[in-house]
Scaffold this motif. Sequence first.
Motif, short mmCIF file in Angstrom:
data_model
loop_
_atom_site.label_atom_id
_atom_site.label_comp_id
_atom_site.label_asym_id
_atom_site.label_seq_id
_atom_site.Cartn_x
_atom_site.Cartn_y
_atom_site.Cartn_z
N ALA A 49 0.85 -1.20 0.00
CA ALA A 49 0.00 0.00 0.00
C ALA A 49 0.88 1.25 0.00
O ALA A 49 0.61 2.21 -0.72
CB ALA A 49 -0.93 0.00 1.21
N PHE A 50 1.92 1.23 0.80
CA PHE A 50 2.84 2.36 0.85
C PHE A 50 3.56 2.52 -0.49
O PHE A 50 3.65 3.64 -1.02
CB PHE A 50 3.86 2.16 1.98
N ALA A 51 4.03 1.43 -1.05
CA ALA A 51 4.73 1.48 -2.34
C ALA A 51 3.81 2.07 -3.41
O ALA A 51 4.26 2.87 -4.24
CB ALA A 51 5.20 0.08 -2.75
N SER A 52 2.54 1.71 -3.39
CA SER A 52 1.61 2.23 -4.40
C SER A 52 1.36 3.73 -4.21
O SER A 52 1.02 4.42 -5.16
CB SER A 52 0.30 1.47 -4.38
N ALA A 53 1.56 4.24 -2.99
CA ALA A 53 1.37 5.66 -2.74
C ALA A 53 2.57 6.49 -3.16
O ALA A 53 2.43 7.69 -3.42
CB ALA A 53 1.09 5.89 -1.25
N ILE A 54 3.75 5.87 -3.24
CA ILE A 54 4.94 6.66 -3.54
C ILE A 54 5.54 6.40 -4.92
O ILE A 54 6.34 7.20 -5.40
CB ILE A 54 6.04 6.48 -2.47
N ARG A 55 5.19 5.29 -5.55
CA ARG A 55 5.79 4.93 -6.84
C ARG A 55 4.77 4.27 -7.74
O ARG A 55 3.81 3.66 -7.26
CB ARG A 55 6.96 3.96 -6.64
N SER A 56 5.01 4.31 -9.03
CA SER A 56 4.11 3.63 -9.96
C SER A 56 4.50 2.17 -10.16
O SER A 56 3.66 1.33 -10.47
CB SER A 56 4.08 4.35 -11.31
N ASP A 57 5.77 1.84 -9.96
CA ASP A 57 6.25 0.46 -10.10
C ASP A 57 6.18 -0.25 -8.75
O ASP A 57 7.19 -0.51 -8.12
CB ASP A 57 7.66 0.42 -10.69
N VAL A 58 4.97 -0.55 -8.33
CA VAL A 58 4.68 -1.03 -6.98
C VAL A 58 5.44 -2.30 -6.61
O VAL A 58 6.10 -2.36 -5.57
CB VAL A 58 3.16 -1.23 -6.79
N GLU A 59 5.37 -3.32 -7.44
CA GLU A 59 6.02 -4.60 -7.11
C GLU A 59 7.53 -4.44 -6.99
O GLU A 59 8.15 -4.96 -6.06
CB GLU A 59 5.67 -5.65 -8.17
N GLU A 60 8.12 -3.70 -7.91
CA GLU A 60 9.58 -3.48 -7.87
C GLU A 60 9.97 -2.66 -6.64
O GLU A 60 10.97 -2.93 -5.98
CB GLU A 60 10.03 -2.78 -9.15
N THR A 61 9.17 -1.66 -6.31
CA THR A 61 9.43 -0.84 -5.12
C THR A 61 9.32 -1.68 -3.86
O THR A 61 10.16 -1.58 -2.97
CB THR A 61 8.44 0.34 -5.07
N TYR A 62 8.31 -2.55 -3.80
CA TYR A 62 8.15 -3.44 -2.65
C TYR A 62 9.38 -4.35 -2.50
O TYR A 62 9.92 -4.49 -1.41
CB TYR A 62 6.88 -4.28 -2.79
N LYS A 63 9.81 -4.94 -3.59
CA LYS A 63 10.98 -5.83 -3.54
C LYS A 63 12.22 -5.08 -3.06
O LYS A 63 12.99 -5.60 -2.25
CB LYS A 63 11.24 -6.45 -4.91
N LYS A 64 12.41 -3.87 -3.55
CA LYS A 64 13.56 -3.05 -3.13
C LYS A 64 13.46 -2.72 -1.64
O LYS A 64 14.45 -2.80 -0.91
CB LYS A 64 13.61 -1.77 -3.97
N MET A 65 12.26 -2.38 -1.18
CA MET A 65 12.09 -2.08 0.24
C MET A 65 12.45 -3.30 1.09
O MET A 65 13.12 -3.17 2.11
CB MET A 65 10.66 -1.63 0.54
N MET A 66 11.99 -4.48 0.66
CA MET A 66 12.30 -5.69 1.43
C MET A 66 13.79 -5.98 1.44
O MET A 66 14.35 -6.37 2.46
CB MET A 66 11.51 -6.88 0.89
#
Length: 92
Positions: A49-66
Amino acid sequence: MDIHGFAKYKKKIKMPVTSKIATAADKDKVFAMIDANGDKILEKNELMAFASAIRSDVEETYKKMMTDLDFNGDGQVDHGEWMRFWEGKACS
């Protein structure tokens, strides 16, 4: 749609660590906003949910955060890991 209220933090998250998010209180505020259920653990759904609020590439952003935040590899981010990440950023 910003159902979790993350939009106001979008600019802060992209700022360098020396900016306003560098204070422990700001780090805690952002953690608390992401932690929708208040259990002091960021689960996948909250981080997505956070990734979708800050970036358009949600899955990639999530993976990078993890990769950056999940130090013990358990698939979630606790408050200690969150602070450890930011302390590492301040030292680098």
